[in-house]
Design an enzyme around this catalytic site. Structure first.
Site, mmCIF file in Angstrom:
data_model
loop_
_atom_site.group_PDB
_atom_site.id
_atom_site.type_symbol
_atom_site.label_atom_id
_atom_site.label_comp_id
_atom_site.label_asym_id
_atom_site.label_seq_id
_atom_site.Cartn_x
_atom_site.Cartn_y
_atom_site.Cartn_z
ATOM 1 N N HIS A 1 42.637 39.740 36.732
ATOM 2 C CA HIS A 1 42.954 40.972 37.457
ATOM 3 C C HIS A 1 42.726 40.807 38.952
ATOM 4 O O HIS A 1 43.278 41.557 39.754
ATOM 5 C CB HIS A 1 42.166 42.168 36.896
ATOM 6 C CG HIS A 1 40.680 42.064 36.967
ATOM 7 N ND1 HIS A 1 39.914 41.535 35.951
ATOM 8 C CD2 HIS A 1 39.810 42.445 37.932
ATOM 9 C CE1 HIS A 1 38.634 41.598 36.287
ATOM 10 N NE2 HIS A 1 38.543 42.150 37.481
ATOM 11 N N ASP B 1 42.287 37.230 30.711
ATOM 12 C CA ASP B 1 42.028 37.753 32.051
ATOM 13 C C ASP B 1 41.537 36.586 32.908
ATOM 14 O O ASP B 1 40.345 36.413 33.109
ATOM 15 C CB ASP B 1 40.982 38.866 31.979
ATOM 16 C CG ASP B 1 40.731 39.534 33.317
ATOM 17 O OD1 ASP B 1 41.414 39.183 34.298
ATOM 18 O OD2 ASP B 1 39.835 40.398 33.391
ATOM 19 N N GLY C 1 32.272 43.786 41.718
ATOM 20 C CA GLY C 1 32.055 42.653 42.601
ATOM 21 C C GLY C 1 31.732 41.384 41.844
ATOM 22 O O GLY C 1 31.860 40.277 42.371
ATOM 23 N N SER D 1 33.326 40.469 39.119
ATOM 24 C CA SER D 1 34.532 40.011 38.417
ATOM 25 C C SER D 1 34.859 38.558 38.740
ATOM 26 O O SER D 1 34.870 38.153 39.902
ATOM 27 C CB SER D 1 35.731 40.872 38.803
ATOM 28 O OG SER D 1 35.795 42.027 38.026
ATOM 29 N N SER E 1 35.063 39.603 33.122
ATOM 30 C CA SER E 1 36.264 40.429 33.094
ATOM 31 C C SER E 1 35.929 41.873 33.457
ATOM 32 O O SER E 1 36.328 42.371 34.501
ATOM 33 C CB SER E 1 36.919 40.370 31.716
ATOM 34 O OG SER E 1 38.043 41.231 31.641
#
Length: 468
Positions: A211, A241, A328, A330, A346
């Site tokens: 993402h 992802d 933050g 991710s 994710s």
């Protein structure tokens, strides 16, 4: 990138010992329902993962999942029915539980949920400890949505699925952290670097959340700096992802390490599959280093769509954990204290004050999909994976690799390494096969014109890490 970045690097620094990384709040799992394990071996978590991969092949349709009992340091394997294969599994030194639901049964239940209850704010994963699909609903699932979800779960039967409420809201962790930054419509975004890799064409690159890669094409190591890397591939939502992002400078040094904070680094020697019950460590640019346990596999998460208020972004094939994370984080690294890369952050619910659950993209899947390899290519997507040498013929011929060979060495430290020699699997079955290659490659050349990118550390000094 300036050489000051080397202070927070992920590669080139000696790996930490296990004791240095274990946090005081590490969780332990206990199997209260498991049968007394008279001959069960004591195994390290990494060895248990390798053994589980072998037994899954050997048991075939009778295999119904497995998990690591960290309190007893034993592998628990679920089996449907009995027979020679189950007897071989017992002789391999594991606890065997007879259960009702096969893997096929649980996968069928998950498909029903996907068809009838893909509601934003819901998630489900197979929990081998209960032999059920655990369905979670966040605080946004109320009214008719809750009724629909509850009815679907009830239709699966109490012996197949369990429904629970979870705090907070399921969302991709999209902000904060020692990070990689990008400019996108609507402002700045930030994500964490997961693991440095080598792309299939030999270019230095890194993995982060999909993402993040979908949200922006170019990424910088500072909020106002020039881009230093460009997205090559990105998958989100759907079957994963993950993003592969290539450094723009082909001379960039991309060591295979994770910065654990406080001047400590962990060398990443390979990729491994997650095992329910095993302790894992997560590093993110917002919250730093946290630990917890793997609680489910093959998880499906239904995020509220960021582009369509009435839509849902469904992601499948994730790892479920009780590790905390925040916006933050991710894309950040999920790994073991032994240096195995496990996942990429994710999303999830909660925070690192109240707790919560977090989902991760398996690194092994991301490597296979992108064609990338860890480090300078010596550790490969296959070299470090659990079961890299456990595939067909790696010690499972006629079940031989699943008996004494699966844990014949004292303590199981060399699972499959000794007795599997007869099939030539001794080297291939090693969890770290191929991972000993020098992750530094030509990085020893410290010319000032080269960049040194090291993954995720809190405090503003690490290179690419963050959230979207």
């Amino acid at each position: 990138m300036p050489k000051r970045k080397a202070a927070i690097a992920v590669g080139g620094v000696a790996a930490l010992g296990a004791a240095a990384l274990l946090l005081p709040n590490a969780n332990a799992s206990q199997d209260k329902d498991a049968a007394t394990a008279g001959t069960a071996r004591t195994l390290k978590a990494a060895d248990a993962t390798t053994l589980a991969a072998r037994l899954k092949q050997s048991l075939g349709g009778q295999f119904a999942g497995s998990y690591y009992d960290s309190a007893k340091q034993q592998l628990v394997v679920n089996a449907v029915g009995d027979g020679d294969a189950v007897a071989r599994a017992k002789s391999a030194g594991v606890v065997v539980r007879q259960v009702e639901n096969s893997t096929a049964d649980l996968q069928s239940a998950a498909r029903t949920l996907r068809t009838k209850a893909a509601i934003p704010g819901t998630a489900w994963a197979v929990d081998p400890r209960t032999n059920k699909v655990i369905v979670s609903a966040d605080s946004t699932v109320t009214g008719a949505k809750w009724d629909r979800l509850e009815s679907t779960v009830d239709g699966l039967g109490s012996g197949t699925a369990t429904l629970k409420k979870t705090g907070g809201t399921f969302k991709p962790f999209v902000s904060g952290g020692d990070a990689i930054f990008a400019q996108a419509q609507g402002g700045n975004i930030r994500c964490s670097l997961g693991f440095n890799v080598t792309a299939s064409d030999g270019a230095p690159a890194f993995l982060t959340a999909g993402h993040c890669g979908v949200a922006a094409e170019q990424w910088s190591d500072s909020e106002t700096g020039q881009p230093v890397a460009t997205v090559d591939q990105a998958t989100f939502p759907g079957e994963g992802d993950f993003s592969l992002v290539k450094y723009d400078d082909p001379a960039t040094e991309a060591p295979s390490e994770v910065n654990a904070g406080n001047g400590q680094t962990v060398q990443i020697t390979g990729a491994a599959e997650a095992t329910v019950g095993s302790t894992v460590l997560r590093m993110g640019s917002t919250t730093g280093l946290h630990d917890g346990q793997v609680t489910g596999l093959d998880a499906t998460v239904n995020f509220q769509s960021e582009t369509d208020p009435s839509g849902v972004d469904t992601v499948t094939g994730l790892i479920q954990t009780d590790v905390c994370a925040e916006p933050g984080d991710s894309g950040g690294s999920l790994f073991t204290q032994e240096g195995a890369a496990i996942g990429l952050t994710s999303g999830g619910s909660g925070d690192c004050t109240s707790g919560g659950e977090t989902f991760f993209q398996p690194v092994t899947t991301a490597l296979a999909a992108t064609g990338a390899t860890l480090g300078d290519g010596g550790a490969g997507a296959g070299g470090g994976e659990a079961g890299a040498g456990d595939e067909a013929g790696a010690g499972d011929q006629a079940g031989a690799g699943d008996e004494a060979g699966a844990g014949d060495q004292a303590g199981g430290d060399q699972i499959g390494g000794g007795a599997d020699d007869q099939a030539g699997a001794g080297a291939g079955a090693d969890d770290q096969a191929g991972a000993g290659a020098d992750e530094q490659g030509a990085a020893a050349d410290q010319q000032g014109t080269k960049h040194d990118h090291r993954s995720g550390r809190r405090g503003g000094t690490s290179s690419l890490t963050g959230s979207h």
